[in-house]
Design a protein around this motif. Sequence first.
Motif, PDB file in Angstrom:
ATOM      1  N   LEU A  66       0.820  -1.202   0.000  1.00  0.00           N
ATOM      2  CA  LEU A  66       0.000   0.000   0.000  1.00  0.00           C
ATOM      3  C   LEU A  66       0.860   1.261   0.000  1.00  0.00           C
ATOM      4  CD1 LEU A  66      -2.795  -1.033   2.537  1.00  0.00           C
ATOM      5  CD2 LEU A  66      -3.027  -0.788   0.061  1.00  0.00           C
ATOM      6  N   VAL A  67       1.940   1.242   0.781  1.00  0.00           N
ATOM      7  CA  VAL A  67       2.828   2.410   0.853  1.00  0.00           C
ATOM      8  C   VAL A  67       3.482   2.672  -0.503  1.00  0.00           C
ATOM      9  CG1 VAL A  67       4.976   3.288   1.842  1.00  0.00           C
ATOM     10  CG2 VAL A  67       3.274   2.233   3.326  1.00  0.00           C
ATOM     11  N   ARG A  68       3.939   1.603  -1.143  1.00  0.00           N
ATOM     12  CA  ARG A  68       4.583   1.766  -2.452  1.00  0.00           C
ATOM     13  C   ARG A  68       3.588   2.266  -3.495  1.00  0.00           C
ATOM     14  NH1 ARG A  68       9.146  -2.931  -3.390  1.00  0.00           N
ATOM     15  NH2 ARG A  68      10.211  -2.691  -1.381  1.00  0.00           N
ATOM     16  N   SER A  69       2.387   1.727  -3.467  1.00  0.00           N
ATOM     17  CA  SER A  69       1.361   2.177  -4.406  1.00  0.00           C
ATOM     18  C   SER A  69       1.053   3.656  -4.194  1.00  0.00           C
ATOM     19  CB  SER A  69       0.088   1.348  -4.245  1.00  0.00           C
ATOM     20  OG  SER A  69       0.328  -0.006  -4.560  1.00  0.00           O
ATOM     21  N   ARG A  70       0.967   4.054  -2.937  1.00  0.00           N
ATOM     22  CA  ARG A  70       0.684   5.459  -2.625  1.00  0.00           C
ATOM     23  C   ARG A  70       1.817   6.357  -3.098  1.00  0.00           C
ATOM     24  NH1 ARG A  70       0.438   6.861   3.610  1.00  0.00           N
ATOM     25  NH2 ARG A  70       2.689   6.669   3.291  1.00  0.00           N
ATOM     26  N   ASP A  71       3.054   5.922  -2.878  1.00  0.00           N
ATOM     27  CA  ASP A  71       4.211   6.713  -3.300  1.00  0.00           C
ATOM     28  C   ASP A  71       4.215   6.931  -4.818  1.00  0.00           C
ATOM     29  OD1 ASP A  71       5.028   6.818  -0.698  1.00  0.00           O
ATOM     30  OD2 ASP A  71       6.679   5.375  -0.910  1.00  0.00           O
ATOM     31  N   VAL A  72       3.921   5.872  -5.556  1.00  0.00           N
ATOM     32  CA  VAL A  72       3.935   5.971  -7.018  1.00  0.00           C
ATOM     33  C   VAL A  72       2.773   6.830  -7.508  1.00  0.00           C
ATOM     34  CG1 VAL A  72       3.786   4.681  -9.177  1.00  0.00           C
ATOM     35  CG2 VAL A  72       5.136   3.771  -7.289  1.00  0.00           C
ATOM     36  N   GLU A 116      -6.822  14.042 -12.520  1.00  0.00           N
ATOM     37  CA  GLU A 116      -8.057  13.776 -11.785  1.00  0.00           C
ATOM     38  C   GLU A 116      -8.173  12.301 -11.419  1.00  0.00           C
ATOM     39  OE1 GLU A 116     -11.722  15.517 -13.013  1.00  0.00           O
ATOM     40  OE2 GLU A 116     -10.759  17.142 -14.087  1.00  0.00           O
ATOM     41  N   ARG A 117      -7.795  11.421 -12.351  1.00  0.00           N
ATOM     42  CA  ARG A 117      -7.873   9.975 -12.074  1.00  0.00           C
ATOM     43  C   ARG A 117      -6.910   9.577 -10.967  1.00  0.00           C
ATOM     44  NH1 ARG A 117      -7.838   9.737 -17.762  1.00  0.00           N
ATOM     45  NH2 ARG A 117      -5.665   9.060 -17.749  1.00  0.00           N
ATOM     46  N   TYR A 118      -5.662  10.031 -11.082  1.00  0.00           N
ATOM     47  CA  TYR A 118      -4.656   9.670 -10.078  1.00  0.00           C
ATOM     48  C   TYR A 118      -5.019  10.251  -8.709  1.00  0.00           C
ATOM     49  CZ  TYR A 118      -1.489   7.884 -13.695  1.00  0.00           C
ATOM     50  OH  TYR A 118      -0.910   7.165 -14.718  1.00  0.00           O
ATOM     51  N   MET A 119      -5.525  11.466  -8.715  1.00  0.00           N
ATOM     52  CA  MET A 119      -5.874  12.108  -7.452  1.00  0.00           C
ATOM     53  C   MET A 119      -7.033  11.375  -6.770  1.00  0.00           C
ATOM     54  SD  MET A 119      -4.513  14.668  -5.860  1.00  0.00           S
ATOM     55  CE  MET A 119      -4.799  14.452  -4.102  1.00  0.00           C
ATOM     56  N   ALA A 120      -8.002  10.905  -7.556  1.00  0.00           N
ATOM     57  CA  ALA A 120      -9.125  10.150  -6.994  1.00  0.00           C
ATOM     58  C   ALA A 120      -8.630   8.859  -6.340  1.00  0.00           C
ATOM     59  CB  ALA A 120     -10.142   9.842  -8.084  1.00  0.00           C
ATOM     60  N   GLN A 121      -7.678   8.194  -6.992  1.00  0.00           N
ATOM     61  CA  GLN A 121      -7.105   6.971  -6.411  1.00  0.00           C
ATOM     62  C   GLN A 121      -6.299   7.284  -5.163  1.00  0.00           C
ATOM     63  OE1 GLN A 121      -5.202   4.293  -9.405  1.00  0.00           O
ATOM     64  NE2 GLN A 121      -6.057   5.708 -10.915  1.00  0.00           N
ATOM     65  N   LEU A 122      -5.556   8.368  -5.219  1.00  0.00           N
ATOM     66  CA  LEU A 122      -4.686   8.722  -4.102  1.00  0.00           C
ATOM     67  C   LEU A 122      -5.488   9.054  -2.846  1.00  0.00           C
ATOM     68  CD1 LEU A 122      -1.746   9.055  -3.350  1.00  0.00           C
ATOM     69  CD2 LEU A 122      -1.820  11.387  -4.247  1.00  0.00           C
ATOM     70  N   ASP A 128      -6.234   5.042   6.009  1.00  0.00           N
ATOM     71  CA  ASP A 128      -5.527   5.811   7.039  1.00  0.00           C
ATOM     72  C   ASP A 128      -5.343   5.036   8.347  1.00  0.00           C
ATOM     73  OD1 ASP A 128      -8.274   5.897   7.364  1.00  0.00           O
ATOM     74  OD2 ASP A 128      -8.228   7.782   8.460  1.00  0.00           O
ATOM     75  N   LYS A 129      -6.162   3.997   8.569  1.00  0.00           N
ATOM     76  CA  LYS A 129      -6.029   3.191   9.785  1.00  0.00           C
ATOM     77  C   LYS A 129      -4.843   2.244   9.709  1.00  0.00           C
ATOM     78  CE  LYS A 129     -11.019   3.218  10.659  1.00  0.00           C
ATOM     79  NZ  LYS A 129     -12.238   2.371  10.799  1.00  0.00           N
ATOM     80  N   PHE A 130      -4.364   1.986   8.504  1.00  0.00           N
ATOM     81  CA  PHE A 130      -3.300   1.000   8.318  1.00  0.00           C
ATOM     82  C   PHE A 130      -1.957   1.635   7.980  1.00  0.00           C
ATOM     83  CE2 PHE A 130      -7.361  -0.559   6.531  1.00  0.00           C
ATOM     84  CZ  PHE A 130      -7.676  -1.506   7.499  1.00  0.00           C
ATOM     85  N   LEU A 131      -1.962   2.888   7.525  1.00  0.00           N
ATOM     86  CA  LEU A 131      -0.737   3.527   7.049  1.00  0.00           C
ATOM     87  C   LEU A 131      -0.408   4.787   7.841  1.00  0.00           C
ATOM     88  CD1 LEU A 131      -1.416   3.368   3.185  1.00  0.00           C
ATOM     89  CD2 LEU A 131      -0.177   1.695   4.583  1.00  0.00           C
TER      90      LEU A 131
END
Length: 263
Positions: free
Chosen positions: A54-60, A78-84, A92-95
């Motif tokens: 999850l951390v790596r996905s968020r970083d990318v 807009e697409r990337y921001m929606a995913q982010l 947020d409970k896990f990271l």
Amino acid sequence: MSNLYKDIKAEWSKRAPNLLRCGQLLGIFKLEILGGFLMPHEVSKSNPQQKDQLVRSRDVLEIAVEHSITVKDYAAFERYMAQLKMYYYDYDKFLEPSQEMHKMIGLSLLYMLATNRIADFHIALERLPSALLLQDRFIMPVLALENYFMEGRYNKILEAKKSMPSEIYGNFMDMLVHTAREEIASCIEKSYLKMTPKQAAQRLGLRAGGKELLELVERRHWTLDAQGNYDYAALNIKPKDEVPANDIATHNLSYATELEKII
């Protein structure tokens, strides 16, 4: 994903990253993240491998957001921001909070403001704690811009472009400045009958005779009178609406005829 993650991080961290290669790597990343996608209820706090994924996905995704702004692909932004936002709010409970989170949120708010999506802007603000709105260096300047925009203090928006908290804000500030200049031009048209090109340029924050001013003049159909002033009088003349009397009379007679048949 490990090698791909390292490749994307390494390329983007360069002083002058290869934007084409970054785009290609991000395209591969999109496919990989779909293959290993985890819903929030599937994540376990006791599973470090899931957390690392999850951390790596968020970083990318944070890199993808900046890349999309740099290449001016705002649909991708807009697409990337929606995913982010899913990683910021649903996981947020896990990271642990990302160091880039406030910067990304500030960019999202600025984009909404620059595209005149004021309702979406205020909905996004509702999700943020008041302390963040009052103290964060990435979000406070955007709130100030929104105040300037709503109050009609467009000159302040033109001045604020130089004091943004990050260079990546520049593209959206260009969009916002363009929006502000269009609003200034609209106000000029409604407030003045005539104005010299030099005065118009000063109010718009542009150089008299410059390319940007000439493009705006052409776009808004400003014309010069015999004295060399922009003449706005013709722009405020509303065409008279013609009432189609014959058509209305014909329809009324038709209705009356039909009513007589019914009765």
